[in-house]
Structure formats: structure tokens, C-alpha cells
Write a protein that holds these residues in place. Structure first.
Motif, short mmCIF file in Angstrom:
data_model
loop_
_atom_site.label_atom_id
_atom_site.label_comp_id
_atom_site.label_asym_id
_atom_site.label_seq_id
_atom_site.Cartn_x
_atom_site.Cartn_y
_atom_site.Cartn_z
N ALA A 6 1.74 12.29 -9.60
CA ALA A 6 0.99 13.61 -9.29
C ALA A 6 1.93 14.77 -9.48
O ALA A 6 1.79 15.82 -10.03
N ARG A 7 3.30 14.65 -8.84
CA ARG A 7 4.26 15.76 -8.84
C ARG A 7 4.81 15.96 -10.28
O ARG A 7 5.15 17.00 -10.63
N ASN A 8 5.14 14.79 -11.04
CA ASN A 8 5.61 14.96 -12.31
C ASN A 8 4.62 15.70 -13.37
O ASN A 8 4.90 16.50 -13.85
N GLU A 9 3.34 15.41 -13.09
CA GLU A 9 2.20 16.01 -14.03
C GLU A 9 2.22 17.47 -13.29
O GLU A 9 2.17 18.54 -14.34
N ARG A 10 2.41 17.90 -12.36
CA ARG A 10 2.33 19.39 -11.74
C ARG A 10 3.45 19.98 -12.50
O ARG A 10 3.53 21.31 -12.79
N GLN A 14 0.66 -1.22 0.01
CA GLN A 14 0.06 0.04 -0.05
C GLN A 14 0.93 1.33 -0.04
O GLN A 14 0.63 2.28 -0.68
N LEU A 15 2.02 1.22 0.89
CA LEU A 15 2.92 2.40 0.78
C LEU A 15 3.39 2.61 -0.38
O LEU A 15 3.65 3.72 -0.89
N LEU A 16 4.03 1.50 -1.27
CA LEU A 16 4.47 1.53 -2.53
C LEU A 16 3.69 2.14 -3.45
O LEU A 16 4.05 3.01 -4.21
N MET A 17 2.35 1.79 -3.55
CA MET A 17 1.36 2.11 -4.28
C MET A 17 0.93 3.78 -4.18
O MET A 17 0.99 4.57 -5.31
N ASP A 18 1.05 4.22 -2.75
CA ASP A 18 0.80 5.69 -2.57
C ASP A 18 2.06 6.48 -3.00
O ASP A 18 1.74 7.60 -3.53
N LEU A 19 2.93 5.97 -2.69
CA LEU A 19 4.40 6.70 -3.26
C LEU A 19 4.54 6.79 -4.76
O LEU A 19 4.75 7.96 -5.24
N LYS A 20 4.19 5.85 -5.56
CA LYS A 20 4.03 5.86 -6.98
C LYS A 20 2.81 6.68 -7.47
O LYS A 20 3.34 7.59 -8.29
#
Length: 186
Positions: A17-21, A6-12
Motif C-alpha cells: 500500500a505504501r509503495n502504491e501511494r 499473520q503479522l508478516l502478511m499484514d506487514l507485506k
């Protein structure tokens, strides 16, 4: 699903999202830079393409006189301001062909003149000397509280672009009321 998954999925998801911004900000910066570049090119190119030149050129001479090269009949207010910065209070009027300002625009310095000899000895004759492409103003003939009224009449015929009439007026200068000038041919 385990905690680590779950942590890995959230991190991805956060990285995506950061790359898109980051891409949006980069595109905005690029668009802003493009707009600024277009504005800069326009500011330089438009005058070059349209041939827009200043209406006149003003320069102070070593002997204290001022040369004004009149290219177009526009920007009278700015010419007045530029002359004021050089120490001469002026009232500039551009007139259509075959006209002049009415005679009584204020109190003439030194009174009037009746003969050509009196005219040549007056401050009105000495304050502004026309030339083929420019005219010369001598500030020594414009005292405190005085204004040189410069009236340029467009000359559609002949090699000289305009006719200059200069008078030195004590105190306020009345606005120009154009009247027919019978001394001009046409």
C-alpha cells in the motif's frame, strides 16, 4: 495461521500500500512539474512566435527630456502611466486617419495663438517635438496642475506613421471627441 504469519502478511500488505501511494504522489509531482514547464515555455515562446512587441518604448535622456518611440497605436493608458512615473502628466489619444480632437479640451496654458510665430513661441510647440520614428517631450514645459494632451493621428500614406498634436492644458482635460480634420489630405 500463527501470529507471526499473520503479522508478516499484514506487514507485506502495508508495504504494498505504501509503495502504491508513493507511486501516485511521484506521478502527481511529475505531472505538476510537466505542467509548470509547459507554462514557462509558453510564456517565452508565444511572444517570440507571434512577434508581440511593446507598443512603444520610453527613455529618459541625460538632459531631462523624454524620448518616446511609438510602434503601435495601443496601450495609451500604460503610456500615460509610464510618462507620469517620469514626471509628466499626459493624456494620450490615438485617432483614425483624417481626424483630430475637437479644439476645446481645456484651458490652454499661455492662452491661444493666432499666428505661426505665436505658435513657435508657445509651450505647445516646445513641449513635444516629433521626429521620424520617435518624439521628444520636454517636461520643463508641463507645470504643476498641467497636462500635456498628446494626440496621434494615424497617417496611412507617406513615410511618417503618425501626426502629433500636443497642447499643454491647465486643470482638467476634456475627453477627446474626434472630428474631421480638413487639413489632412484624403
Amino acid at each position: 495461521m500463527r501470529f507471526e504469519e499473520q503479522l508478516l502478511m499484514d506487514l507485506k500488505a502495508e508495504m504494498t500500500a505504501r509503495n502504491e501511494r508513493s507511486r501516485r504522489v511521484g506521478r502527481r509531482l511529475l505531472a505538476g512539474a510537466a505542467v509548470a514547464a509547459v507554462a514557462a515555455v509558453t510564456a517565452v515562446a508565444v511572444p517570440l512566435l507571434t512577434g508581440a512587441e511593446p507598443a512603444y518604448a520610453v527613455s529618459k535622456n541625460a538632459n531631462g527630456t523624454i524620448t518616446v518611440e511609438l510602434k503601435e497605436f495601443r496601450d495609451a493608458d500604460q503610456l500615460e502611466q509610464d510618462l507620469k512615473e517620469l514626471g509628466v502628466t499626459a493624456d494620450v489619444t490615438y485617432l483614425k486617419p483624417y481626424t483630430k480632437c475637437q479644439n476645446d479640451r481645456g484651458e490652454l496654458v499661455g492662452g491661444g495663438y493666432d499666428t505661426p510665430e505665436e505658435w513657435r513661441e508657445s509651450v505647445h510647440y516646445k513641449v513635444a517635438r516629433p521626429g521620424p520614428k520617435s518624439f521628444l517631450i520636454d517636461p520643463r514645459y508641463v507645470g504643476k496642475g498641467q497636462t500635456v494632451a498628446l494626440e496621434f493621428t494615424e497617417n496611412p500614406k507617406g513615410p511618417v506613421k503618425s501626426q502629433l498634436n500636443a497642447t499643454v492644458i491647465q486643470g482638467p482635460v476634456e475627453p477627446c471627441v474626434p472630428v474631421h480634420d480638413p487639413t489632412q489630405l484624403g
